[in-house]
Design an enzyme around this catalytic site. Sequence first.
Site, mmCIF file in Angstrom:
data_model
loop_
_atom_site.group_PDB
_atom_site.id
_atom_site.type_symbol
_atom_site.label_atom_id
_atom_site.label_comp_id
_atom_site.label_asym_id
_atom_site.label_seq_id
_atom_site.Cartn_x
_atom_site.Cartn_y
_atom_site.Cartn_z
ATOM 1 N N GLU A 310 0.816 -1.217 0.000
ATOM 2 C CA GLU A 310 0.000 0.000 0.000
ATOM 3 C C GLU A 310 0.856 1.277 0.000
ATOM 4 O O GLU A 310 0.588 2.235 0.714
ATOM 5 C CB GLU A 310 -0.949 0.005 1.191
ATOM 6 C CG GLU A 310 -1.936 -1.145 1.182
ATOM 7 C CD GLU A 310 -2.948 -1.073 2.302
ATOM 8 O OE1 GLU A 310 -4.120 -1.392 2.063
ATOM 9 O OE2 GLU A 310 -2.560 -0.707 3.424
ATOM 10 N N ASP A 384 -8.562 -8.811 4.451
ATOM 11 C CA ASP A 384 -8.301 -7.638 5.300
ATOM 12 C C ASP A 384 -9.339 -7.493 6.403
ATOM 13 O O ASP A 384 -10.198 -6.623 6.325
ATOM 14 C CB ASP A 384 -8.267 -6.377 4.429
ATOM 15 C CG ASP A 384 -7.812 -5.141 5.191
ATOM 16 O OD1 ASP A 384 -7.301 -5.290 6.311
ATOM 17 O OD2 ASP A 384 -7.962 -4.027 4.666
ATOM 18 N N GLU A 412 -12.976 -1.749 12.153
ATOM 19 C CA GLU A 412 -12.909 -1.071 10.860
ATOM 20 C C GLU A 412 -13.985 -1.558 9.907
ATOM 21 O O GLU A 412 -14.592 -0.766 9.178
ATOM 22 C CB GLU A 412 -11.523 -1.285 10.244
ATOM 23 C CG GLU A 412 -11.363 -0.701 8.854
ATOM 24 C CD GLU A 412 -10.013 -0.994 8.234
ATOM 25 O OE1 GLU A 412 -9.818 -0.632 7.069
ATOM 26 O OE2 GLU A 412 -9.151 -1.594 8.922
#
Length: 724
Positions: A310, A384, A412
């Site tokens: 990333e 993820d 998240e």
Amino acid sequence: MKPHPTFLFILVFFAGLLHITASDGYDLWLRYVPIENQTVLTDYQDIFRSVYFEGDSDKHLVSKDELKRGTQGMLGQEIELLPSYSDKNTLVIAPATNLNEVLSAGLKKDLKTIGKEGFIIKTVQNKGKNILVVTANTSTGILYGTFRFLMLMQQNQDFSAINQVEKPKVDLRILNHWDNLDRTVERGYAGFSIWNWQKLPGFIDQRYIDYARVNASIGINGTVLTNVNANALVLTPQYIEKVAALADVFRPYGIKVYLTARFSAPIEIGGLETADPLDPKAKQWWKDKADEIYKKIPDFGGFLVKANSEGQPGPQNYGRNHVDGANMLAEAVAPHNGIVMWRAFVYSEDDATDRAKQAFSEFVPMDGKFLDNVIIQVKNGPIDFQPREPFHPMFGAMPKTPLMIEFQNTQEYLGFSTHLAYLPKLYEEVLQADTYQKGKGSTVAKVIDGSLHDKKLTGMAGVANIGTDINWTGHPFAQANWYGFGRLAWDPELDSRVIAKEWLRATFSNNEEFVDTMAKVMIDSREAVVNYMTPLGLHHMMATGHHYGPGPWVDNLSRPDWNPVYYHKADSLGIGFDRTKSGSDAVDQYAPELAKKFNDPRTTPEELLLWFHHLPWEYTLESGKSLWDGIALKYQKGVDEVKTMANTWKKMQPYVNKEQFEEVRMLLEIQLKEAKWWRDACLLYFQQFSQKPLPEGVEKPAESLEYYEALRFPFAPGIRPQWD
């Protein structure tokens, strides 16, 4: 004689202050409220008639302070800790080396099994009377034993015949703070970072001490202070001094500090032209930096590294690999007994096959090539932190390399801090998954605790859900994710329902009806979130960037694997990601027993069906219903489950105080509203492809698809900052 009005005012004022403090959640599971059961109270008062507490190290001193704090709160009286042993003692807390020979005689066998961090809580006989003993081989064991003893008191444990012998099954039990130096928190939903870098090192906030206390109470022994998307400035002398101040606070509680290492730091703060891990100057720079850190922090734990993922720099920038990068840092900290935790969360925009396969493809060929003080940190699933994923296949494929699992305590992808989602149930599901690496029974837990391959370095990491909110985690029940992570890091075989009950008793009430009822709510809550967000194996359908709310329609991001459409692949023919041998062949990364099972939709567990298969809308589920009807009914079931949670909580009002009740009630109302949002937006979007009506029992959407697609949330919390 009437009390003076001023005295009455002071009494009322402090009574109100105590009430506010008791209900704001700051004390987490260390509330130490008065014991209401009179029989239990009498028994405990008898135990504390004569207490011998031996030891004067920093850890012994904080253990003594905690014991006094806990008993003051629960028994309503100060206890005297005697400086010498007497056969009149009713409670003895002392290292094994200081135990009276009579008491230690029956403990020698157990003491050999508990190592450096374990403890024993046992009732022994001496001269015809019971003596409760808390002992360990080290001051760290005494610390953990004291906290566990107090936790058992909070649960009204009967100590008359207790024989509890414990040691942690995992070495590194670590919180990863995704905290930035400007005090923002990536994927943080409970306020700003608790680390006030501007005031450090001169000002030590009481919150730092309480942070250490609560972590020690559940056996967490390490904290990574900074974001994995690292800032090299934390490695400068100015910040090392600040980190050292925190390390001094944490040390008496058995907690080491770790830092994230930005791979390009030799260039950014070192003035070098390269960070090539094989370049002698770069290697020397890291060795010198390690020496500098350890001079200030002798027990510094080491580095956590996110590299070539990333946008983060890494060894691949120089044509090197993960072994080169990890081993270079490992050599730098090895003389100081430091470790390197190298994250396996990598995926490349150049690989167009399947993001779920990429970490396995990069790391498994390197099995056995890392130095002994390197441990690879692997997320629980291959994508993820989704509401549900299969376990990461790396856990079944690297027998020569220590692997530590990375869970996310912060929510998240499971509703931030407004949804009640008990994540230890998710952790347990992953830990008990069978990798078949050495045949049946080769669970992820056995990989993690090192028992499957006799690994000496073991670990578990949890991405922290901690912030400056008064209750630390935003949602009162989100505290249970922090607590449960610590308990499972101590023992990955623990039952998540048992953990939930422990937490409920310490945090709210010992009332059996309350504990049993709310434990069921907690256990069911994670499945409810899966149902209204990503049922039947759907995944990564959250909105762009902030991941708040549904966004299955997003298809305009620069990388294919950042778009939800990449994962669900809905079209007129069906839905789901084909990871079978005729698709991306991700199934082949699992053991043959699992590959065969996952390759066939009829033997794939339905909760993972669309993770591994792209199936027609008419596909028949186990229930006999079509796939379309099954998806729609799952979404509705998720909404209905939140309704049940909200109604159940209303019945719990007699067992909690007004502030606690109202806070959770309002949050459950938000969760119900957002569960409906998820259901309506996703079903309207997928209905475009299925061209089928909603089945009976599914509520009609409140708005149009265009309405949901037009929603924007530019200031949703926890958004990732930009980096180079």
